[in-house]
Enzyme design. Structure first.
Site, PDB file in Angstrom:
ATOM      1  N   ASP A   1       0.825  -1.212   0.000  1.00 17.42           N
ATOM      2  CA  ASP A   1       0.000   0.000   0.000  1.00 17.42           C
ATOM      3  C   ASP A   1       0.855   1.255   0.000  1.00 17.42           C
ATOM      4  O   ASP A   1       2.065   1.191   0.214  1.00 17.42           O
ATOM      5  CB  ASP A   1      -0.963  -0.009   1.206  1.00 17.42           C
ATOM      6  CG  ASP A   1      -0.279  -0.430   2.510  1.00 17.42           C
ATOM      7  OD1 ASP A   1       0.960  -0.349   2.590  1.00 17.42           O
ATOM      8  OD2 ASP A   1      -0.996  -0.841   3.441  1.00 17.42           O
TER       9      ASP A   1
ATOM     10  N   HIS B   1      -7.185  -4.618   9.890  1.00 18.86           N
ATOM     11  CA  HIS B   1      -6.846  -4.391   8.478  1.00 18.86           C
ATOM     12  C   HIS B   1      -5.601  -5.172   8.081  1.00 18.86           C
ATOM     13  O   HIS B   1      -4.714  -5.432   8.889  1.00 18.86           O
ATOM     14  CB  HIS B   1      -6.735  -2.896   8.136  1.00 18.86           C
ATOM     15  CG  HIS B   1      -5.521  -2.167   8.598  1.00 18.86           C
ATOM     16  ND1 HIS B   1      -5.533  -0.827   8.907  1.00 18.86           N
ATOM     17  CD2 HIS B   1      -4.249  -2.571   8.790  1.00 18.86           C
ATOM     18  CE1 HIS B   1      -4.306  -0.458   9.255  1.00 18.86           C
ATOM     19  NE2 HIS B   1      -3.524  -1.484   9.202  1.00 18.86           N
TER      20      HIS B   1
ATOM     21  N   ASN C   1      -7.350  -2.787  13.999  1.00 15.43           N
ATOM     22  CA  ASN C   1      -8.767  -2.964  13.635  1.00 15.43           C
ATOM     23  C   ASN C   1      -8.960  -4.137  12.675  1.00 15.43           C
ATOM     24  O   ASN C   1     -10.022  -4.305  12.095  1.00 15.43           O
ATOM     25  CB  ASN C   1      -9.312  -1.680  13.005  1.00 15.43           C
ATOM     26  CG  ASN C   1      -8.516  -1.263  11.780  1.00 15.43           C
ATOM     27  OD1 ASN C   1      -7.603  -1.984  11.367  1.00 15.43           O
ATOM     28  ND2 ASN C   1      -8.849  -0.137  11.199  1.00 15.43           N
TER      29      ASN C   1
ATOM     30  N   GLU D   1      -9.532  -1.971   5.207  1.00  9.96           N
ATOM     31  CA  GLU D   1     -10.150  -1.632   6.483  1.00  9.96           C
ATOM     32  C   GLU D   1     -11.399  -2.486   6.717  1.00  9.96           C
ATOM     33  O   GLU D   1     -11.887  -3.133   5.777  1.00  9.96           O
ATOM     34  CB  GLU D   1     -10.532  -0.145   6.459  1.00  9.96           C
ATOM     35  CG  GLU D   1      -9.361   0.800   6.195  1.00  9.96           C
ATOM     36  CD  GLU D   1      -8.449   0.986   7.407  1.00  9.96           C
ATOM     37  OE1 GLU D   1      -8.321   0.053   8.235  1.00  9.96           O
ATOM     38  OE2 GLU D   1      -7.849   2.073   7.514  1.00  9.96           O
TER      39      GLU D   1
HETATM   40  C1  GLP Z   1      -0.204  -0.010   8.634  1.00  9.89           C
HETATM   41  C2  GLP Z   1       0.001  -0.715   7.279  1.00  9.89           C
HETATM   42  C3  GLP Z   1      -0.183  -2.191   7.413  1.00  9.89           C
HETATM   43  C4  GLP Z   1       0.473  -2.632   8.700  1.00  9.89           C
HETATM   44  C5  GLP Z   1      -0.373  -2.157   9.865  1.00  9.89           C
HETATM   45  C6  GLP Z   1       0.219  -2.430  11.230  1.00  9.89           C
HETATM   46  O1  GLP Z   1      -0.995   1.105   8.563  1.00  9.89           O
HETATM   47  N1  GLP Z   1      -0.759  -0.245   6.159  1.00  9.89           N
HETATM   48  O2  GLP Z   1       0.361  -2.833   6.286  1.00  9.89           O
HETATM   49  O3  GLP Z   1       0.558  -4.010   8.766  1.00  9.89           O
HETATM   50  O4  GLP Z   1      -0.733  -0.810   9.690  1.00  9.89           O
HETATM   51  O5  GLP Z   1       1.194  -1.497  11.559  1.00  9.89           O
HETATM   52  P1  GLP Z   1       2.323  -1.793  12.624  1.00  9.89           P
HETATM   53  O6  GLP Z   1       3.147  -2.875  12.042  1.00  9.89           O
HETATM   54  O7  GLP Z   1       3.107  -0.505  12.724  1.00  9.89           O
HETATM   55  O8  GLP Z   1       1.651  -2.169  13.873  1.00  9.89           O
END
Ligand code: GLP
Length: 257
Positions: A79, A150, A148, A155
């Site tokens: 993304d 995702h 959440n 989402e």
């Molecule tokens: C982000 C990314 C995801 C990621 C998630 C968890 O916003 N778009 O690909 O896996 O949120 O983030 P983190 O690894 O910092 O907890």
């Protein structure tokens, strides 16, 4: 598999508990190194965020030690935020540059992320999906899970059949991103993300979740009904997925044991 990995029997997704995140980071990095050796033209699906950072650290170290080359590899990130200027330090491209790309021999033209300020975001998303297909699909996708549920930026409410597209970011996602942006008002409201179907089409998916802040979503990923309300529950549909969690992230899994 490694003795330091404790498998949770009967879990809805093959799940392995590790004493420290470093063990999981090493296991996933070793798998990628092995893949690169057997298939130097492999197509890797990459993720950003705190979760995969140690995997990149291991891959960079392996490359430095002469143990792996990415010269013929292709990568697609999950993304990218929309409405940030190219070169903005908060883009995922810059993050990848810092954590991985500039340390290895991956050709810049083979390192794909969606553009952060395209003239036509919908067209950019469509072309991104087509580019993944044109490369023969993803050999291995690295994945984290948002609090959440995702995956990528799919989402809650995202369809199981979704492909790469423009999405609006959920408030939990935006508030978690304040860490990177300094203030909520600076966090973009839109992004381009691979879809759930895009992710599930990867031949292997390796999911990581660490720390107490992920314990509730790890529980929901394994035990909630499989539905768009918690997109990570769709990972159960994949035939070659593994979830690695540390003790803190596994804290609510006594029912799954
Ligand atoms: C982000 C990314 C995801 C990621 C998630 C968890 O916003 N778009 O690909 O896996 O949120 O983030 P983190 O690894 O910092 O907890």
């Amino acid at each position: 598999m490694n003795a330091a990995l404790e498998r949770i029997e009967g879990a809805s997704i093959p799940t392995f508990v590790v004493d420290t995140r470093a063990i999981a980071e090493r296991v996933v990095a070793d798998e990628i190194v092995a893949l690169m050796r057997t298939r130097p033209t492999a197509v890797l699906g990459l993720a950003t965020g705190d979760t995969p950072i140690g995997v990149y650290r291991e891959l960079c170290a392996a490359h430095r030690a002469g143990g792996v080359s990415f010269a013929r590899a292709t990568t697609f990130n999950l993304d990218e935020y929309l409405d940030l200027d190219a070169g903005d330090g908060a883009t995922f491209r810059e993050w990848m540059q810092e954590q991985f790309f500039r340390h290895v021999d991956l050709a810049r033209e083979n390192a794909h992320l969606p553009e952060s300020k395209p003239a036509d975001p919908n067209l950019t998303a469509e072309r991104y999906e087509a580019a993944i297909t044109a490369q023969g699909g993803l050999d291995l996708q690295i994945l984290g899970i948002g609090r959440n549920g995702h995956i990528g930026f799919n989402e809650p409410g995202s369809s199981r059949d979704s492909c790469t597209r423009v999405v609006r970011l959920h408030e939990v996602t935006r508030s978690d991103a304040v860490r990177a942006f300094g203030a909520l008002a600076r966090v973009p409201t839109r992004a381009i993300t691979m879809g759930i179907a895009t992710i599930l089409d990867a031949r292997r998916v390796r999911v990581l979740a660490f720390g107490a802040r992920k314990k509730e979503i790890v529980r929901r990923t394994l035990l909630d009904p499989r539905s768009s309300a918690c997109p990570s529950t769709f990972l159960r549909d994949h035939g070659d997925v593994k979830l690695f969690v540390d003790r803190e992230a596994a804290a609510l899994l006594h029912h799954a044991r």
